[in-house]
Design an enzyme around this catalytic site. Structure first.
Site, PDB file in Angstrom:
ATOM      1  N   LYS A 206     -16.589  44.381  56.788  1.00 35.79           N
ATOM      2  CA  LYS A 206     -16.102  45.755  56.357  1.00 35.79           C
ATOM      3  C   LYS A 206     -16.790  46.677  56.649  1.00 35.79           C
ATOM      4  O   LYS A 206     -16.546  47.819  57.356  1.00 35.79           O
ATOM      5  CB  LYS A 206     -15.568  45.492  54.785  1.00 35.79           C
ATOM      6  CG  LYS A 206     -14.814  46.919  54.560  1.00 35.79           C
ATOM      7  CD  LYS A 206     -14.482  46.804  53.078  1.00 35.79           C
ATOM      8  CE  LYS A 206     -13.890  48.345  52.643  1.00 35.79           C
ATOM      9  NZ  LYS A 206     -13.694  48.321  51.340  1.00 35.79           N
ATOM     10  N   GLU A 212     -27.190  40.363  56.300  1.00 33.13           N
ATOM     11  CA  GLU A 212     -27.004  38.951  56.587  1.00 33.13           C
ATOM     12  C   GLU A 212     -25.869  38.766  57.784  1.00 33.13           C
ATOM     13  O   GLU A 212     -26.203  37.922  58.825  1.00 33.13           O
ATOM     14  CB  GLU A 212     -26.335  38.185  55.321  1.00 33.13           C
ATOM     15  CG  GLU A 212     -26.952  37.993  54.299  1.00 33.13           C
ATOM     16  CD  GLU A 212     -26.871  39.081  53.288  1.00 33.13           C
ATOM     17  OE1 GLU A 212     -26.326  40.321  53.590  1.00 33.13           O
ATOM     18  OE2 GLU A 212     -27.112  39.146  51.905  1.00 33.13           O
ATOM     19  N   GLY A 267     -13.457  44.199  49.874  1.00 28.85           N
ATOM     20  CA  GLY A 267     -13.810  42.910  50.565  1.00 28.85           C
ATOM     21  C   GLY A 267     -13.028  41.828  49.899  1.00 28.85           C
ATOM     22  O   GLY A 267     -12.943  40.830  50.725  1.00 28.85           O
ATOM     23  N   ARG A 268     -13.064  41.634  48.735  1.00 25.38           N
ATOM     24  CA  ARG A 268     -12.795  40.391  48.082  1.00 25.38           C
ATOM     25  C   ARG A 268     -11.280  40.143  47.968  1.00 25.38           C
ATOM     26  O   ARG A 268     -10.740  39.143  47.674  1.00 25.38           O
ATOM     27  CB  ARG A 268     -13.279  40.346  46.573  1.00 25.38           C
ATOM     28  CG  ARG A 268     -13.075  41.547  45.721  1.00 25.38           C
ATOM     29  CD  ARG A 268     -14.049  41.253  44.325  1.00 25.38           C
ATOM     30  NE  ARG A 268     -13.944  42.373  43.779  1.00 25.38           N
ATOM     31  CZ  ARG A 268     -14.815  43.737  43.876  1.00 25.38           C
ATOM     32  NH1 ARG A 268     -15.414  43.856  44.877  1.00 25.38           N
ATOM     33  NH2 ARG A 268     -14.422  44.649  43.034  1.00 25.38           N
ATOM     34  N   GLU A 353     -17.191  40.077  40.673  1.00 25.07           N
ATOM     35  CA  GLU A 353     -17.333  40.977  41.248  1.00 25.07           C
ATOM     36  C   GLU A 353     -16.328  42.242  40.907  1.00 25.07           C
ATOM     37  O   GLU A 353     -16.731  43.467  40.971  1.00 25.07           O
ATOM     38  CB  GLU A 353     -17.317  40.885  42.665  1.00 25.07           C
ATOM     39  CG  GLU A 353     -18.386  42.069  43.458  1.00 25.07           C
ATOM     40  CD  GLU A 353     -18.245  41.835  44.960  1.00 25.07           C
ATOM     41  OE1 GLU A 353     -19.556  41.474  45.375  1.00 25.07           O
ATOM     42  OE2 GLU A 353     -17.285  41.809  45.697  1.00 25.07           O
ATOM     43  N   HIS A 384     -16.692  13.402  36.177  1.00 26.55           N
ATOM     44  CA  HIS A 384     -18.045  12.557  36.177  1.00 26.55           C
ATOM     45  C   HIS A 384     -19.122  13.281  36.175  1.00 26.55           C
ATOM     46  O   HIS A 384     -20.280  12.663  36.519  1.00 26.55           O
ATOM     47  CB  HIS A 384     -17.896  11.604  37.276  1.00 26.55           C
ATOM     48  CG  HIS A 384     -16.654  10.600  37.196  1.00 26.55           C
ATOM     49  ND1 HIS A 384     -16.698   9.307  36.620  1.00 26.55           N
ATOM     50  CD2 HIS A 384     -15.482  10.743  37.752  1.00 26.55           C
ATOM     51  CE1 HIS A 384     -15.353   9.134  36.686  1.00 26.55           C
ATOM     52  NE2 HIS A 384     -14.860   9.802  37.527  1.00 26.55           N
ATOM     53  N   LYS A 512     -30.225  45.096  47.254  1.00 28.08           N
ATOM     54  CA  LYS A 512     -30.322  45.568  48.509  1.00 28.08           C
ATOM     55  C   LYS A 512     -31.285  46.545  48.692  1.00 28.08           C
ATOM     56  O   LYS A 512     -31.957  46.483  49.794  1.00 28.08           O
ATOM     57  CB  LYS A 512     -28.934  45.877  49.052  1.00 28.08           C
ATOM     58  CG  LYS A 512     -27.715  45.007  49.077  1.00 28.08           C
ATOM     59  CD  LYS A 512     -26.394  45.389  49.611  1.00 28.08           C
ATOM     60  CE  LYS A 512     -25.468  44.812  49.563  1.00 28.08           C
ATOM     61  NZ  LYS A 512     -24.060  45.259  49.803  1.00 28.08           N
TER      62      LYS A 512
HETATM   63  O1  F6P Z   1     -22.611  43.006  48.663  1.00 28.70           O
HETATM   64  C1  F6P Z   1     -21.458  42.508  48.298  1.00 28.70           C
HETATM   65  C2  F6P Z   1     -20.350  42.937  49.358  1.00 28.70           C
HETATM   66  O2  F6P Z   1     -20.191  44.282  49.683  1.00 28.70           O
HETATM   67  C3  F6P Z   1     -19.016  42.252  48.876  1.00 28.70           C
HETATM   68  O3  F6P Z   1     -18.358  43.261  48.124  1.00 28.70           O
HETATM   69  C4  F6P Z   1     -18.385  42.231  50.293  1.00 28.70           C
HETATM   70  O4  F6P Z   1     -17.364  41.205  50.168  1.00 28.70           O
HETATM   71  C5  F6P Z   1     -19.734  41.687  51.057  1.00 28.70           C
HETATM   72  O5  F6P Z   1     -20.756  42.362  50.432  1.00 28.70           O
HETATM   73  C6  F6P Z   1     -19.546  41.910  52.445  1.00 28.70           C
HETATM   74  O6  F6P Z   1     -19.493  43.150  52.706  1.00 28.70           O
HETATM   75  P1  F6P Z   1     -18.981  43.468  54.372  1.00 28.70           P
HETATM   76  O7  F6P Z   1     -17.771  42.871  54.692  1.00 28.70           O
HETATM   77  O8  F6P Z   1     -19.097  45.029  54.403  1.00 28.70           O
HETATM   78  O9  F6P Z   1     -19.965  42.929  55.270  1.00 28.70           O
END
Ligand code: F6P
Length: 550
Positions: A206, A212, A267-268, A353, A384, A512
């Site tokens: 987003k 990452e 995002g979620r 979140e 189990h 972060k």
């Molecule tokens: O760090 C959490 C977050 O901001 C989430 O809310 C989001 O879904 C995820 O990181 C990924 O963010 P992006 O889509 O901006 O890479």
């Protein structure tokens, strides 16, 4: 806004809870043959059985009153109409618009939202179809065989969960993979089996600033260029899903290959947007539309059904009943459906979140518990592993069990046993097994009275433990869309009642911010920046292992 604990319904619930402390569901079932009929609800092919809960009609009426006094209905309408209810980020919350039909048009602050959505959906459809029919080709002219979605959090968990859940709908021509973790092992193991000439990378972010995702996307680009040796190859092997056109271009992805979405999609809550491209590539456009339609059907139900017959409201209110009055801290989710194995991680982000907050809409610290710790795993595996604690542990754990009436993969009588086990667990949680019955059984098996008396307490199931069961016909795209939207709205209901903002996520920021100076300290000439003693000790140990001064 009146503080939650000052609402008359809250006070009434506190008093009611005292009277309910010794409530026994077993007696309630014995005395009321209609309990299941009254405390179950249908929406499409979904059945929610919530009769195995520590509730009476009075509890449910008080909970519905709490929802009304909390202004749930008004907040719900504000969300659907595009008001900026995400007030800490000054944004509307309109994921529901992503799955609504274009007519009647939704006009928010002068923008025709559905027209914008339709435009992007049209581009996505065209792209998906051209990958599937082979007209979109890689740089060397070969058709795409593998798609790798690079994203994390909401840009990974939703699409990955849906792709796993609907893999029985997968088109044959492409395989979809997901890479999220910063740990290079994730990307490296995925790439091991792939051919650069036939691989397409979807960079899903987003913000397009996420460490990452950018790290993995850069490594993927290096891998591609090392093999194809032509910068122009990026245009045929990389597409981006983002709200940040500038950053996408900066990364080197052609804006033509970018599918946008908007800041009003959290995002979620984004799998319904361009972030769903990997889903559409895996299951085909028609099935992606069916997923959206299922979610829309749940939106309509949530919007229109009265609170006492409203599935998301009932699930949300039951969660509040346990968390705030019975003092439960966790919530167990057990899909008796292997295809839903990623549902729990998805719901963890969705719920934790969204509702892991401690400040209310009046900017004050709350004095009650908010979002629960969500956990679980598919049945029957959980039986189990950790079900011992659910049945015999000291904690009360509200639970959801999910199961299909019909399996897509009939294999001997395995589904019959799956269903039977699902129902048996909820029955065992409810009924329990008394000491007297166990003692009698042990004696009948030949044990002495004394031995039986000593062993029996260990075998007792206290019972009277709550569960909801969500039964659906089979796991198809429409049903999955309904299920996901059901949980989205459940989370909304709870956030509304807890008076928190379910749509920001400031709690992810601090870590972060702290990472870059630590990253520098691991390898720089000397450690700079202020760290606590523990962190300094760990940095020093890593530096020693690398032969650096400490
Ligand atoms: O760090 C959490 C977050 O901001 C989430 O809310 C989001 O879904 C995820 O990181 C990924 O963010 P992006 O889509 O901006 O890479």
């Amino acid at each position: 806004m009146k503080p939650l604990k000052h609402l008359p319904a809250w006070k009434a619930l506190e008093a009611h809870f005292k009277a309910m402390r010794d409530f026994d569901m077993r007696t309630a079932f014995r005395e009321d043959a209609q309990r299941f009929d009254r405390l179950s609800l249908r929406c499409g092919n979904l059945l929610l059985d919530y009769s195995k809960n520590r509730v009476t009609d009075e509890t449910l009426a008080l909970l519905a009153r709490l929802a009304r006094e909390s202004g749930l209905e008004g907040l719900r309408d504000d969300m659907f109409s595009g008001k900026r209810i995400n007030f800490t980020e000054d944004r509307a919350v309109l994921h529901t618009a992503l799955r609504a039909p274009a007519r009647p048009p939704l006009l928010v602050e002068g923008i025709e939202i559905e027209a914008e959505v339709a435009r992007v959906l049209g581009r996505m459809q065209h792209f998906v179809e051209s990958v599937h029919n082979g007209s979109w080709r890689g740089h060397t002219g070969k058709p795409i065989r593998d798609v790798v979605n690079i994203g994390i959090g909401g840009s990974d968990l939703g699409p990955a969960m849906v792709c796993h859940a609907l893999d029985h709908y997968a088109v044959e021509s492409v395989r979809v993979h997901f890479v999220s973790n910063l740990d290079p092992a994730h990307l490296a193991t995925t790439l091991k089996t792939l051919d650069p000439e036939t691989t397409l990378f979807i960079v899903a972010s987003k913000t397009f600033t996420t460490l990452e995702t950018l790290a993995n996307a850069n490594s993927a680009k290096a891998w591609l260029l090392a093999a194809l040796r032509a910068p122009a190859a990026v245009a045929r092997h990389f597409v981006a899903l983002s709200t940040n056109a500038q950053a996408v271009e900066g990364f080197g992805i052609d804006p033509e290959n970018m599918f946008i979405f908007w800041d009003w999609v959290g995002g979620r809550y984004s799998l319904w947007s361009a972030i769903g491209l990997s889903i559409a590539l895996q299951i085909g456009w028609g099935n992606f539309q069916a997923l959206l339609a299922g979610a829309h059907a749940m939106d309509l139900h949530f919007r229109e059904a009265p609170l006492d017959a409203n599935m998301p409201a009932i699930l949300g209110l039951l969660g509040i009943w346990y968390a705030n009055f019975w003092g439960t801290d966790t919530y167990g989710i057990f899909p008796y459906d292997q295809r839903l194995r990623l549902l729990v991680p998805f719901l963890q982000q969705l719920d934790m979140e969204s509702n892991g907050k401690n400040v209310n809409r009046a900017n004050k610290r709350v004095n009650y518990n908010t979002g629960p710790i969500v956990w679980g795993a598919p049945g029957t595996n959980g039986q189990h592993a950790f079900f011992e604690l659910v049945h015999q542990g000291t904690r009360l754990i509200p639970t959801d069990f999910l199961v299909a009436a019909v399996n897509h993969t009939p294999l001997a009588d395995q589904h019959e046993w799956l269903l039977a086990n699902c129902l048996a667990q909820t029955e065992a949680l409810l009924k329990g097994k008394s000491r007297a019955v166990i003692e009698a059984e042990l004696i009948a098996q030949g044990m002495s009275r004394e031995e039986a008396r000593a062993l029996a307490p260990h075998k007792v199931f206290p019972g009277n433990r709550p569960s909801n069961t969500l039964l659906y016909q089979k796991l198809d795209p429409h049903t999955l869309g309904m299920l996901i939207a059901l949980y989205e709205h459940k989370v909304f209901v709870q956030g509304a009642i807890w008076q928190i903002n379910s749509f920001d996520q400031w709690g992810v920021e601090l870590g972060k911010q702290l990472a870059p100076p630590i990253r520098a300290a691991l390898s720089s000439v000397r450690v700079i920046g202020e760290h606590d003693g523990s962190t300094l000790g760990l940095i020093a140990d890593i530096r020693r292992r690398r032969g650096l001064s400490t």
